[in-house]
Structures are given as C-alpha cells and as structure tokens.
Design a protein around this motif. Structure first.
Motif, short mmCIF file in Angstrom:
data_model
loop_
_atom_site.label_atom_id
_atom_site.label_comp_id
_atom_site.label_asym_id
_atom_site.label_seq_id
_atom_site.Cartn_x
_atom_site.Cartn_y
_atom_site.Cartn_z
N PHE A 280 -8.44 -11.43 7.06
CA PHE A 280 -8.71 -10.12 6.65
C PHE A 280 -7.27 -9.23 6.73
N TYR A 281 -6.86 -9.29 8.17
CA TYR A 281 -5.74 -8.46 8.38
C TYR A 281 -4.70 -8.49 7.80
N THR A 282 -4.27 -10.03 7.63
CA THR A 282 -3.33 -10.42 7.19
C THR A 282 -2.95 -10.28 5.52
N ALA A 283 -4.28 -10.43 4.86
CA ALA A 283 -4.59 -10.24 3.58
C ALA A 283 -4.46 -8.82 3.21
N MET A 284 -4.93 -7.98 3.96
CA MET A 284 -5.03 -6.66 3.91
C MET A 284 -3.40 -6.05 3.78
N PHE A 285 -2.84 -6.44 4.97
CA PHE A 285 -1.37 -6.01 5.12
C PHE A 285 -0.48 -6.41 3.95
N SER A 286 -0.58 -7.59 3.46
CA SER A 286 0.02 -8.09 2.46
C SER A 286 -0.10 -7.38 1.33
N ARG A 287 -1.47 -6.82 0.99
CA ARG A 287 -1.75 -6.18 -0.10
C ARG A 287 -1.10 -4.84 0.06
N GLN A 288 -1.12 -4.02 1.14
CA GLN A 288 -0.47 -2.76 1.46
C GLN A 288 1.11 -2.87 0.95
#
Lengths: 451, 297
Positions: A280-288
């Motif tokens: 979740f965090y890596t996906a969210m960070f990439s999206r940001q």
C-alpha cells in the motif's frame, strides 16, 4: 601492481530500504512486523544542523564486494580527522523506525456500549554503508589535502583545479567514474568545494570484526545547508530513492528550491491493508510522486523527539542523538525541554537528473507542528448490538466501507473490483451484495423470472 | 444597474485587480499546493494591517481611511510569511504598516510594507519563516502567476520594474550556470519559481517604494538583483531577493534625486476619477507642482 577498481558511490549512498521493526504503541500492544523490503536503491542521510554547524551521516546498503566500493562526496570545507566519525547502523535504523509511516488500528465500540484498542506498526527504510580509495599524483591539479584512517575507512580529502584532472586522477587511482561526471565535478570545483573520498580498508575491517559497511559521519561548519545529489544522478539507471532525516533545534526543515509536500495521512483504509501495508505505502507513494510530476520532496514525519503517538519505535535516547551529532543536547530548549531537545524531520525524495537538476537546498523553519504519515484501520463491532443504535451503526458501515475502498483506490490506483473482493474476504463486504453469489440484490430480483 | 456600477468602481483603482489576483493565488496555494496556513493566519495578517492603518489614520488626523493598501499588505503577507504563532503574525503585520508611516523620506515611505516585516522577522525572530519552495516549479503555475501579475502591473504602470527584475535575475542565473559549466536545466529550474514571480509582480513592483523614473527603476532592479545574487550564491542564504530589496530600499531617495521622475498616483494609473486620492496622506501638498505619493502603495 594489481590495482583494485573501486565502484564509486557518488554523492549520497545507495541502500536498500526495508521496513523497520515495529515497537510498542501508546495505547495497546504490538501486532506484527512489517518485514518487507520497500525500496531498492535507497540512500539514507541524517542531517544534524544548528546555525551553520552541520553533521551529515551517510548510510549505504552497498551489496557488492566491499573492496570495490568507494564514495565521493563534495564537502564545503577542509575536513580534519576529528571531524570524521564512524557510527552504527542500528542508530540509523532506530531513527528510521521512529519516523516511519505507520499503520494504526482501532476497534469500533459496541454501539450499545464502549471499548477501545489500538495497535501500530511501521514501515521503515534501511541501513547502508560507505567506502573509499587511496592516493597518487598531483600534476593533474589534484591536491591530496589530507589522508586519514578512520576505523575501517581510508579517507582522502581532495581539492582540484579542474574536473578533467580530478577525473583522471580518480581513474588512475582505480576509481570508476561514470560518464558525464566531468561537468558536475567541474561545477563543484569552481564553487570551491573539496571532495571527501572514502573506501573500505578491508584488513582494518576484518580486525574490527565487521562484515558490512558502517555509516560515516562528517561534521563541518558552513552556511551551505544542502545535499549534493547531482553526482548521484550522473550514472543512475532510473530513479533513486533518498531519505533525509534531519535533527534540528527549532523546527522542521524543508527544501527551498523544490516544493516540500506532506504525504497523505490520517486516512481510513480497508482492513486487508494490514497484510499489505508495504505494498500500500509504496503504491501510494509512487502515485503521489506521479501526481506531483516528480518535482516534489515529501514530508513523511515531523515531530518533537521527546514523544510520539502512536510510537512506531521509542524516541531516540539522548545518547543516540549525541552519537548522531546533536551537540546542543544538554542545553535547555525554548520550551524548557529536556536533553532530547531535537525536532526530527523525515523527507523522502524520488529523483532523477531530469526532474531534480539542482542539488537539494534546505532551510530550518520555525514550524514545530507535528506531522506523521498515519494510516488507520477501523475494525467494525462484531458482537451483538440489538439496540436501535446498533441498527443505525450497521447501516452506516456500508457507507464507511465504500468510502474506505474509494480512499484506497484514490491513493494507490488499485483496481476497485480487487479492492472490494479483498474487503469481502475480510468481512467488509458491501451489504447490498450477496456473499454467496457476489450479486447485488437487484441483480437477483428478476433473475428467476428470466430463467 | 448594480453590475456596471460595480465594474466601474472596480476600474477606479489598479489595486482592485491586485487584490483579486493575490486572493486568487492565495486560495490556489491553500487548496492545491498545500500551503502551511492555519485558518487564523490570514485573519491575523489582514485584521492587523487594516487595524494598524486605521489607527495611524486617526492618530495622524488623515482625511480618510483607505482599506486597499493595508489589505494588499495583508494579502502579500499571506502569500509569503509563515508562522505558528498568532502574536508573531500580528507583530509582523503591524510592523509593516507602522514602517510605512514612520520610516519616511520627503513624504515617501522607504520600505515596502510587506518586505520590511518579512526581512525583519527573518533576521531577528524565531518561529517565522518564508517558504521559497512553496509554489514549486510547475510551469503552468508560473505562467498563471505571470499572467495575473502582469495584469496588475500593467494597470499600475510598473511592469518595467517586474520585468527588469526577472531579466537581471535570469541573467545572473544563466551567467553563473555558464561560468560553472552547469546544464541550463539548473538556471531554468531556478527561474521557474513562483516565488520569484510573486516577488517581481507583487512586491518590488509596488510603485510607492520604487524610484519615480523608469531609468531609476531599472537601476534599482539591477541593484536588488546584484545584492540578491550575492546573498544567494555568496552567502548561501535563501530568500536573497527579499533581503536585496530591503537592503536597496534606502537608496530609492538617492536614485530619485539623481534620476528624478513624476510621482506616482494609483488613481492616475487607472485614469479614472481625477483628483481622487486613496492614499494615506501626511502632507497635503505636492512638491514642485506634483502630487506627493503619500502613504502606502
């Protein structure tokens, strides 16, 4: 003489980022450990800064042959032996864990009564190391201003008159300098910087009994509050990940030449994220990163070092802070605080040369507002609740699940159907959907008649 | 008809455009760029600038209270200055307006009422800061700011100062990059700064604190940029332009003496309502037949 080639870890070091181990939470107990490697090719740098005094600690997770490793860092002043220190990875890991984005759980109260519980766990980055090379000629305009043995490291302080001379010298001395480094070196030389070159002295390391790279700290005094990232982008394949942990006296730091953006925080997520927090965090960070067109530096944590809530790890001890270079530790702060008189900022940057052409410049602000990357799981009440409030509660749950799913989808870009399926497996099914058939009630309404 | 009447009123003063642009930028920053602004900050800045202006108007027995100048100062502070402390916000806002009335030379205030408190706070106060990176470098944002700003300064006939600042600043950045052998991406990145455009179009272009003549203003812009360049690349401190403006502001009377020009009036800029003054006057007459630029902005 057979010369060893040193792979130069330019500018900031390279390191793998793995999750920090969890710790106790304020109210509740620890549940699990997020033991996943989150980022490849990540560097970790600790910046301790007060006035013009700076202590920079670089951690590197270089995984190759230590004999081949070297590090070249532009430094603004001449560095004496006493200004260099080798520290332990554990301290940086601790700082990483303390500041890591965290997952928090709450349990809904019995809508007809009360109860609470809470847990936390954290994502972290990871440790790393450093290394370096020896001496040779000076006709190339390169001056070896000093040469030190610092524990297992051989350190050189170089100054140069021109970049081609420096590059030649480095190559002659067995350092692999990437193509394209000449211009960057030249720019630094014209700005009057020195080069701090470090490599591992294998014999010394064996004597000391270490098999991995320990972080190197350098203390100096300069008005420049910056991190040279340009050399690191010269030969980089793709993007690089950098974590900056700043310890300051007054308030959080921010970049002055790039936008500093807070990561999304305090959002409620579906329960299944507990098992996939790293993803979740890596996906969210990439999206940001994508959303900001990769032009921003992200703030993941900003907090007074005296406490945390919830704690992903206990605050750093005064001794640990001192080890990292917090030299003002014993002095009282303006709020009359104790020896842990430090404010910590955790910045996370994903960068490449195209989006971050300039080095990172920082300033300390007077902002002491606490901020943390915090993600919330809210467990529904599963007991009986036959009162009228219980019925209302159940009716609200569906909307809450839908909102959680949408939040997750917005933050990560994950497939909404997949999210809903996983939620259903965790008991967060949409009440309108029949768990047996996966159909909504209206899809079942005229089905029999049709068949 | 209410609308044409409102539009006519809107057109009577270039500062109305400026206020609109500043408010738009501030809202954009808060909503889309995540400005670090607690709800009370704009209230403290704007409330204090208006109150301070009102008190000075009464204390000095000036003919009437004009809300525009202090409102613009308050909005400028909202765009630039950050603090976590309400008393500091109030102090800075009051200091800016007070400087306008108290630090004067021949009827003209010396310091820009936004620049002065910001520089004072950065130098002497803890807990106050400016975030030069807050606008980022997204081209379209810079473009938007440039357009909005250009509209303001064109109406206020001071686009020359803004353009001169951008020109000289760009020359310094590109000159430095060429000297260092840096890729042009670096000066371009430095130039694509919303903060630079806000400074150029909304701060240094203030006609009340810049020289009266065009050559004087160009010279002033050059001096500010040189000092800013030295602060940024010689002393390695951020916010060079803000310090440069404060350092050069006391030279404006001298530049006006050497390169004299006609005094500025907001109402003339809008070529409307002749003789109407929106300024806080401390002297009733002009010098050499020209109306004196009194008060702020």
């Amino acid at each position: 003489m057979k010369r060893q080639l040193h792979r130069v870890g330019l500018a900031v070091c390279l390191c793998l980022t793995a999750p920090g181990s969890p710790a106790h939470a304020f109210c509740g107990f620890f549940v699990g450990k997020a033991d996943t490697k989150l980022y490849n090719k990540a560097s970790k740098v600790v910046l301790v800064r007060d006035g013009d005094k700076t202590i920079i600690t670089m951690a590197n997770d270089y995984q190759g042959d230590l004999k081949e490793f070297a590090m070249v860092i532009p430094v603004p002043t001449f560095i004496e032996r006493e200004q260099i220190h080798v520290t332990s990875n554990a301290i940086i890991e601790h700082l990483d864990e303390y500041t890591a984005p965290r997952l928090v759980e709450y349990y809904d109260e019995d809508p007809c009564r009360t109860i609470v519980a809470m847990e936390s766990r954290a994502l972290g980055s990871m440790p790393a190391a450093a290394a370096a090379p020896p001496v040779m000629a000076k006709e190339l305009g390169v001056t070896v201003e000093a040469q030190y043995k610092v524990e297992e490291y051989d350190v050189l302080i170089l100054s140069a008159e021109e970049s081609s001379g420096l590059e030649t010298w480095l190559k002659q001395n067995g350092y692999r300098i990437p193509e394209g480094a000449t211009e960057v070196l030249g720019s630094y030389i014209k700005q009057g910087v020195r080069f701090f070159v470090a490599k591992v002295n294998i014999e010394e390391q064996e004597k000391l009994g270490f098999t991995f790279l320990r972080p190197l700290s350098v203390a100096f005094e300069s008005p420049k509050f910056m991190l040279p990232i340009r050399l690191g982008t010269v030969n980089a394949n793709g993007t690089q990940e950098l974590f900056i942990f700043a310890l300051t006296r007054n308030g959080r730091i921010e970049t002055t030449n790039y936008r500093t953006v807070r990561v999304p925080s305090d959002v409620e997520l579906p329960l299944f994220v507990e098992k996939e927090f790293s993803d979740f965090y890596t996906a969210m960070f990439s999206r940001q990163v994508e959303k900001e067109d990769m032009h921003a530096v992200f703030l993941e944590y900003a907090w007074d070092m005296n406490w945390c809530d919830p704690c992903a790890a206990s605050p750093m001890s005064p001794q640990e802070l001192e080890e990292l270079g917090v030299f003002w530790g014993g002095e009282p702060n303006r709020n009359g605080g104790d020896a842990r008189n430090a404010f910590v900022t955790r910045l996370h940057v994903r960068y490449d040369a195209a989006h971050f052409p300039e080095d990172l410049f920082f300033q300390e602000t007077g902002d002491r507002t606490n901020f943390q990357g915090r993600y919330v799981l809210r467990h529904p009440w599963t007991g009986t609740a036959d009162c009228s409030e219980g019925k209302d509660y159940r009716a609200r749950l569906a909307a809450r699940y839908a909102q959680d799913a949408k939040t997750l989808q917005d933050l990560t870009g994950w497939d909404p159907k997949e999210i809903k399926d996983k939620m259903a497996l965790n008991g967060q099914a949409d009440p309108k959907v029949d768990p047996a058939t996966g159909q909504k009630w209206w899809q079942r309404l005229w089905q029999k008649r049709k068949s | 008809m209410m609308l044409p009447k409102a539009l006519r009123w809107f057109n009577t003063d270039a500062r109305h455009y400026q206020m609109t642009c500043q408010s738009t930028l501030f809202l954009y920053g808060c909503l889309f760029l995540g400005f670090d602004v607690p709800w009370w900050l704009p209230a403290a800045f704007i409330g204090t600038t208006l109150t301070t202006q009102y008190l000075f108007t009464k204390a000095l027995g000036l003919p009437h209270f004009d809300f525009r100048s202090p409102l613009i100062s308050g909005l400028s502070l909202c765009l630039m200055l950050r603090t976590d402390t309400i008393p500091l916000a109030i102090f800075c806002a009051a200091l800016g307006i007070a400087s306008k009335f108290m630090i004067r030379w021949r009827g003209k205030h010396i310091f820009n009422p936004t620049n002065f408190p910001i520089v004072f706070a950065l130098l002497f106060l803890d807990g106050v800061w400016v975030s030069p990176g807050q606008w980022g470098s997204a081209v379209w944002v810079a473009f938007l700011i440039a357009c909005l700003g250009a509209m303001v300064v064109t109406r206020a006939t001071r686009s020359d100062t803004a353009l001169a600042v951008i020109g000289f600043h760009a020359a310094i950045l590109f000159g430095r990059a060429l000297y260092l052998g840096d890729p042009l991406a670096i000066p371009l990145h430095q130039l694509q700064s919303g903060t630079l455009l806000v400074f150029a179009f909304f701060m240094i272009s203030d006609p009340k604190t810049t020289p009266y003549s065009r050559p004087g203003r160009i010279l002033f812009a050059l001096l500010v940029c040189l000092v800013a360049g030295w602060i940024q690349f010689g002393l390695f401190r951020p916010n060079g332009l803000l310090f440069g403006l404060a350092a050069c502001s006391p030279l404006v009377p001298l530049i006006d003496f050497v390169l004299p020009g006609p005094a500025y009036r907001w109402d003339r800029a809008s070529n409307q309502t002749k003789g109407m003054s929106h300024e806080t006057s401390t002297t009733p007459s002009g010098l050499g037949g020209l109306p004196l630029p009194h008060g702020a902005r």
